[in-house]
Design an enzyme around this catalytic site. Sequence first.
Site, PDB file in Angstrom:
ATOM      1  N   GLY A  14      -9.884   5.468   6.568  1.00 29.93           N
ATOM      2  CA  GLY A  14     -10.342   6.896   6.407  1.00 29.93           C
ATOM      3  C   GLY A  14      -9.603   7.924   7.298  1.00 29.93           C
ATOM      4  N   SER A  15      -8.409   7.597   7.752  1.00 27.87           N
ATOM      5  CA  SER A  15      -7.599   8.513   8.411  1.00 27.87           C
ATOM      6  C   SER A  15      -7.079   9.740   7.967  1.00 27.87           C
ATOM      7  CB  SER A  15      -6.560   7.689   9.205  1.00 27.87           C
ATOM      8  OG  SER A  15      -5.425   7.603   8.273  1.00 27.87           O
ATOM      9  N   ASN A  16      -7.012   9.419   6.468  1.00 27.07           N
ATOM     10  CA  ASN A  16      -6.465  10.758   5.816  1.00 27.07           C
ATOM     11  C   ASN A  16      -7.787  11.639   5.587  1.00 27.07           C
ATOM     12  OD1 ASN A  16      -3.757  10.623   4.351  1.00 27.07           O
ATOM     13  ND2 ASN A  16      -4.147   8.644   4.343  1.00 27.07           N
ATOM     14  N   ASN A 109      -4.857  11.742  -5.627  1.00 28.31           N
ATOM     15  CA  ASN A 109      -4.658  10.297  -4.910  1.00 28.31           C
ATOM     16  C   ASN A 109      -3.270  10.458  -3.885  1.00 28.31           C
ATOM     17  OD1 ASN A 109      -5.020   7.683  -4.226  1.00 28.31           O
ATOM     18  ND2 ASN A 109      -3.456   7.193  -5.693  1.00 28.31           N
ATOM     19  N   HIS A 111      -0.277   8.211  -2.275  1.00 31.96           N
ATOM     20  CA  HIS A 111       0.423   6.806  -2.295  1.00 31.96           C
ATOM     21  C   HIS A 111       1.639   6.848  -1.443  1.00 31.96           C
ATOM     22  CE1 HIS A 111       1.570   3.076  -4.372  1.00 31.96           C
ATOM     23  NE2 HIS A 111       2.833   3.467  -4.226  1.00 31.96           N
ATOM     24  N   ASP A 152      -1.757   5.455 -10.227  1.00 27.60           N
ATOM     25  CA  ASP A 152      -0.265   5.872  -9.782  1.00 27.60           C
ATOM     26  C   ASP A 152       0.542   6.683 -10.900  1.00 27.60           C
ATOM     27  OD1 ASP A 152       0.098   3.350  -7.233  1.00 27.60           O
ATOM     28  OD2 ASP A 152      -1.318   5.096  -7.340  1.00 27.60           O
ATOM     29  N   GLU A 181       1.602  11.153   5.548  1.00 28.94           N
ATOM     30  CA  GLU A 181       0.376  11.389   4.711  1.00 28.94           C
ATOM     31  C   GLU A 181      -0.499  12.304   5.249  1.00 28.94           C
ATOM     32  OE1 GLU A 181      -1.447   7.839   3.211  1.00 28.94           O
ATOM     33  OE2 GLU A 181       0.464   6.605   3.662  1.00 28.94           O
TER      34      GLU A 181
HETATM   35  C1  GRF Z   1      -3.066   5.336   2.984  1.00 30.89           C
HETATM   36  O1  GRF Z   1      -1.833   4.467   3.478  1.00 30.89           O
HETATM   37  C2  GRF Z   1      -2.906   5.678   1.766  1.00 30.89           C
HETATM   38  O2  GRF Z   1      -1.333   5.829   1.212  1.00 30.89           O
HETATM   39  C3  GRF Z   1      -3.141   4.221   0.892  1.00 30.89           C
HETATM   40  O3  GRF Z   1      -4.210   3.891   1.437  1.00 30.89           O
HETATM   41  C4  GRF Z   1      -4.082   4.351   2.847  1.00 30.89           C
HETATM   42  C5  GRF Z   1      -5.451   5.114   3.200  1.00 30.89           C
HETATM   43  O4  GRF Z   1      -5.296   4.944   4.630  1.00 30.89           O
HETATM   44  N1  GRF Z   1      -3.787   4.970  -0.644  1.00 30.89           N
HETATM   45  P1  GRF Z   1      -6.688   5.777   5.582  1.00 30.89           P
HETATM   46  O5  GRF Z   1      -7.807   4.831   4.881  1.00 30.89           O
HETATM   47  O6  GRF Z   1      -6.772   7.141   4.691  1.00 30.89           O
HETATM   48  O7  GRF Z   1      -6.522   5.505   6.733  1.00 30.89           O
END
Ligand code: GRF
Length: 199
Positions: A14-16, A109, A111, A152, A181
């Site tokens: 969940g870092s994004n 999404n 990627h 994708d 990202e």
């Molecule tokens: C990221 O590397 C993204 O590209 C892929 O899954 C990962 C998610 O990382 N789809 P996080 O859970 O957001 O840290």
Amino acid sequence: MEWLKIGFLASHGGSNMQAIVDACRNGKLYGEAKAVISNNSGSGAIERARKHGIPHYHLSSATHSDPESLDRAIYHALTDNGVTLIVLAGYMKKLGPLTLRHYKGRILNIHPSLLPKYGGHGMFGSKVHEAVLANRETVTGATIHLADEEYDTGAIVNQREVAVLPDDTAETLAARVLQCEHELFVETLVKISEGQIVL
Ligand code: GRF
């Protein structure tokens, strides 16, 4: 300016999601996190949602063995919280037809490559970076695209390049792409909110 009401689906750390929640909280992004859904009850995404007081749901084939009932549960977890934009941040499952139809054109999404290169079935996580290194690429990056029934393949919304360094391993490359990202997702959502990117 559109106030983004974001619903997250995430399977892992969940870092994004965290980067986007932080941007909302520090005023960089005009929006808020309305719900977090994970197919993994022990995921970092659920933990982060709990810590931030964001409504969160463990919804998966374990909680709903029938795919149609799972699709309905995800749909309601999103619509009941007023979600208007879905962010898939490391979500390893496919969305069902009800959710896909209702949110068509509003599902993003991310990627970890410059799609269409290194995308498609089986291309996820470190497999992507290992393939990039094996092919001696000098540049890779991250892509944000609209999500559809397939992996994708939706329209590309935004991309950013990341250099591949001579001594990179899959781990060091993954870490640098992940940072990219986070920045790319926040930048993209800000542009959507400001109308610079129209979905
Ligand atoms: C990221 O590397 C993204 O590209 C892929 O899954 C990962 C998610 O990382 N789809 P996080 O859970 O957001 O840290």
